[in-house]
Design an enzyme around this catalytic site. Structure first.
Site, PDB file in Angstrom:
ATOM      1  N   TRP A 126      49.317 110.067  76.145  1.00  0.00           N
ATOM      2  CA  TRP A 126      50.498 109.993  77.009  1.00  0.00           C
ATOM      3  C   TRP A 126      50.422 108.763  77.911  1.00  0.00           C
ATOM      4  O   TRP A 126      51.419 108.084  78.149  1.00  0.00           O
ATOM      5  CB  TRP A 126      50.628 111.261  77.858  1.00  0.00           C
ATOM      6  CG  TRP A 126      50.982 112.478  77.057  1.00  0.00           C
ATOM      7  CD1 TRP A 126      50.208 113.591  76.873  1.00  0.00           C
ATOM      8  CD2 TRP A 126      52.195 112.714  76.326  1.00  0.00           C
ATOM      9  NE1 TRP A 126      50.870 114.486  76.078  1.00  0.00           N
ATOM     10  CE2 TRP A 126      52.072 113.984  75.731  1.00  0.00           C
ATOM     11  CE3 TRP A 126      53.359 111.975  76.115  1.00  0.00           C
ATOM     12  CZ2 TRP A 126      53.084 114.535  74.924  1.00  0.00           C
ATOM     13  CZ3 TRP A 126      54.363 112.510  75.322  1.00  0.00           C
ATOM     14  CH2 TRP A 126      54.221 113.778  74.740  1.00  0.00           C
ATOM     15  N   ASP A 130      51.391 110.646  86.372  1.00  0.00           N
ATOM     16  CA  ASP A 130      51.944 111.619  85.439  1.00  0.00           C
ATOM     17  C   ASP A 130      51.064 112.862  85.582  1.00  0.00           C
ATOM     18  O   ASP A 130      49.926 112.883  85.122  1.00  0.00           O
ATOM     19  CB  ASP A 130      51.878 111.058  84.013  1.00  0.00           C
ATOM     20  CG  ASP A 130      52.345 112.065  82.967  1.00  0.00           C
ATOM     21  OD1 ASP A 130      52.671 113.204  83.345  1.00  0.00           O
ATOM     22  OD2 ASP A 130      52.383 111.702  81.772  1.00  0.00           O
ATOM     23  N   LYS A 184      54.983 123.076  81.727  1.00  0.00           N
ATOM     24  CA  LYS A 184      53.577 123.454  81.557  1.00  0.00           C
ATOM     25  C   LYS A 184      53.084 124.371  82.682  1.00  0.00           C
ATOM     26  O   LYS A 184      52.413 125.342  82.418  1.00  0.00           O
ATOM     27  CB  LYS A 184      52.703 122.208  81.431  1.00  0.00           C
ATOM     28  CG  LYS A 184      52.894 121.572  80.053  1.00  0.00           C
ATOM     29  CD  LYS A 184      52.342 120.192  79.888  1.00  0.00           C
ATOM     30  CE  LYS A 184      52.752 119.646  78.515  1.00  0.00           C
ATOM     31  NZ  LYS A 184      53.006 118.210  78.522  1.00  0.00           N
TER      32      LYS A 184
HETATM   33  C1  LIG Z   1      53.600 117.108  77.959  1.00  0.00           C
HETATM   34  C2  LIG Z   1      53.317 115.798  78.561  1.00  0.00           C
HETATM   35  C3  LIG Z   1      54.259 114.752  78.578  1.00  0.00           C
HETATM   36  C4  LIG Z   1      55.592 114.847  77.889  1.00  0.00           C
HETATM   37  O1  LIG Z   1      56.466 115.573  78.618  1.00  0.00           O
HETATM   38  P1  LIG Z   1      57.985 115.799  78.143  1.00  0.00           P
HETATM   39  O2  LIG Z   1      58.509 116.611  79.263  1.00  0.00           O
HETATM   40  O3  LIG Z   1      57.945 116.495  76.828  1.00  0.00           O
HETATM   41  O4  LIG Z   1      58.626 114.455  78.061  1.00  0.00           O
HETATM   42  C5  LIG Z   1      53.935 113.595  79.248  1.00  0.00           C
HETATM   43  N1  LIG Z   1      52.742 113.443  79.840  1.00  0.00           N
HETATM   44  C6  LIG Z   1      51.811 114.405  79.825  1.00  0.00           C
HETATM   45  C7  LIG Z   1      50.498 114.186  80.508  1.00  0.00           C
HETATM   46  C8  LIG Z   1      52.073 115.610  79.177  1.00  0.00           C
HETATM   47  O5  LIG Z   1      51.143 116.581  79.169  1.00  0.00           O
END
Ligand SMILES: *Cc1c(COP(=O)(O)O)cnc(C)c1O
Length: 364
Positions: A101, A176, A200
């Site tokens: 990511w 993030d 999540k």
């Molecule tokens: C799941 C995840 C994403 C992607 O998120 P979306 O909401 O599907 O765009 C980005 N970064 C991390 C660290 C993730 O775990």
């Protein structure tokens, strides 16, 4: 049979949050209609919207220096949104690459910066043969003292690593935190902006939570389309256009329940305990379970491990499923097993999984 939901996202929600939605589905607060049918410009929804923001502020312990914004487009849209707003022509931003990511955030920022005459730098990477098994130490980072910001991925969902320290820099950190927001406390002073899809730890898919330092966000660009500006969302209290009302309603229900479970300090403690139970089994059977991640970099929310053979991994997954443990298959890009222990996954589920893992190892 009780289902223990280890899905990597979307993932487990508190039972009480779902039950409340069920109770209120046909008639919310005596209005005679569903939350799905209410106008977002009307009292019933507005109260829920404001409550969701207030509960998030309370649960995540966000100081008044920072704004909480609801957006759509997921964590991934933020990969483009951050540089678009916070990088100006001629400026540069630092990215630390610790997983898949993080890499995509960097690549998206490269595209945006090329478009606006800015640049992005790789300030560090722990990639070895396409894999990432640790978080870099501060002395390994080559940080630009003039960087507009330093981007990190607090938890690497696919590889199972997590930052347990922060880069030493005077630049604002952008994080993030998609997979570990709400599972541990954060030093908000250090963060210019934090983003996370809700699916999540905080609710269902469809809404992204952005937490930005107000004075820094105001320095963001205002010569881009309004719908792409953070400040437009902030100034309208995230009601610039129709928000994802049901997702925000479910965030309200979810965070309310996490607070009822004792709030962030209780969830953080539980998160440490859940992770310890699983790692303890892995470490007790070193000839059977193999954790590829360096110990200091281990994630408390995504625990990644391998068994001696892929055949045994298949058997592990199918026996786990028969016992109600779902969502344990590793990400398709890396294989193996991954147990995701997000905020709403109860300790009993981690305990039950640890017990199953121990029996499985002894039986094979
Ligand atoms: C799941 C995840 C994403 C992607 O998120 P979306 O909401 O599907 O765009 C980005 N970064 C991390 C660290 C993730 O775990």
């Amino acid at each position: 049979m009780r289902i223990h939901n280890f899905n990597p996202g979307p993932s487990a929600l508190p039972l009480a949050a779902k039950e409340r939605a069920q109770r209120e589905m046909l008639d919310i607060e005596g209005t005679g209609i569903s939350i799905l049918e209410h106008s977002h410009r009307e009292r019933t929804y507005e109260a829920i919207h404001r409550e969701a923001i207030a509960l998030l502020r309370s649960y995540l312990q966000v100081p008044e220096t920072h704004e909480i914004i609801f957006m759509q487009g997921g964590g991934r849209m933020q990969f483009a949104f951050v540089p678009l707003n916070m990088l100006k022509p001629g400026q540069s931003a630092d990215y630390v690459i610790t997983g898949a990511w993080a890499k995509q955030a960097y690549e998206e920022a490269q595209r945006v910066s090329a478009l606006i005459g800015a640049s992005v730098r790789k300030a560090g990477s722990t990639e070895v043969d396409g894999r990432f098994n640790r978080i870099p130490r501060n002395e390994e980072l080559v940080l630009d003292p003039n960087a507009a910001y330093v981007h990190i991925t607090t938890n690497n969902t696919i590889f199972g690593t997590q930052w347990h320290w922060l880069p030493e820099t005077n630049a604002p950190l952008v994080a993030d935190a998609s997979s570990d927001i709400g599972t541990r406390s954060m030093d908000w002073k250090r963060f210019g902006l934090v983003y996370a899809g809700a699916q999540k730890n905080l609710g269902p898919a469809g809404v992204t939570v952005v937490i930005a330092r107000k004075d820094w966000m105001r320095e963001g660009r205002s010569d881009i389309p309004q719908i792409f500006q953070y400040r437009a969302y902030a100034e309208s209290e995230s009601l610039l256009n129709t928000p994802p009302v049901f997702a925000i309603y479910m965030v309200r229900n979810t965070v309310q329940e996490l607070l009822a479970w004792g709030g962030l300090s209780a969830i953080e403690k539980e998160s440490e305990e859940k992770a310890r139970m699983i790692y303890d089994v892995i470490d007790s059977f070193p000839d059977f379970y193999r954790a590829p991640v360096e110990k200091e970099s281990r994630s408390r929310v995504n625990i990644v491990f391998r068994l001696p053979t892929e055949e045994l991994e298949k058997r592990f997954l199918s026996q786990a499923k028969e016992r109600g443990f779902i969502g344990l298959k590793g990400h398709r890009s890396v294989g193996g097993i991954r147990a995701s222990l997000y905020a709403a996954l109860r300790k009993e589920s981690a305990e039950a999984l640890a017990d199953f893992m121990e029996k499985f190892a002894k039986g094979h």
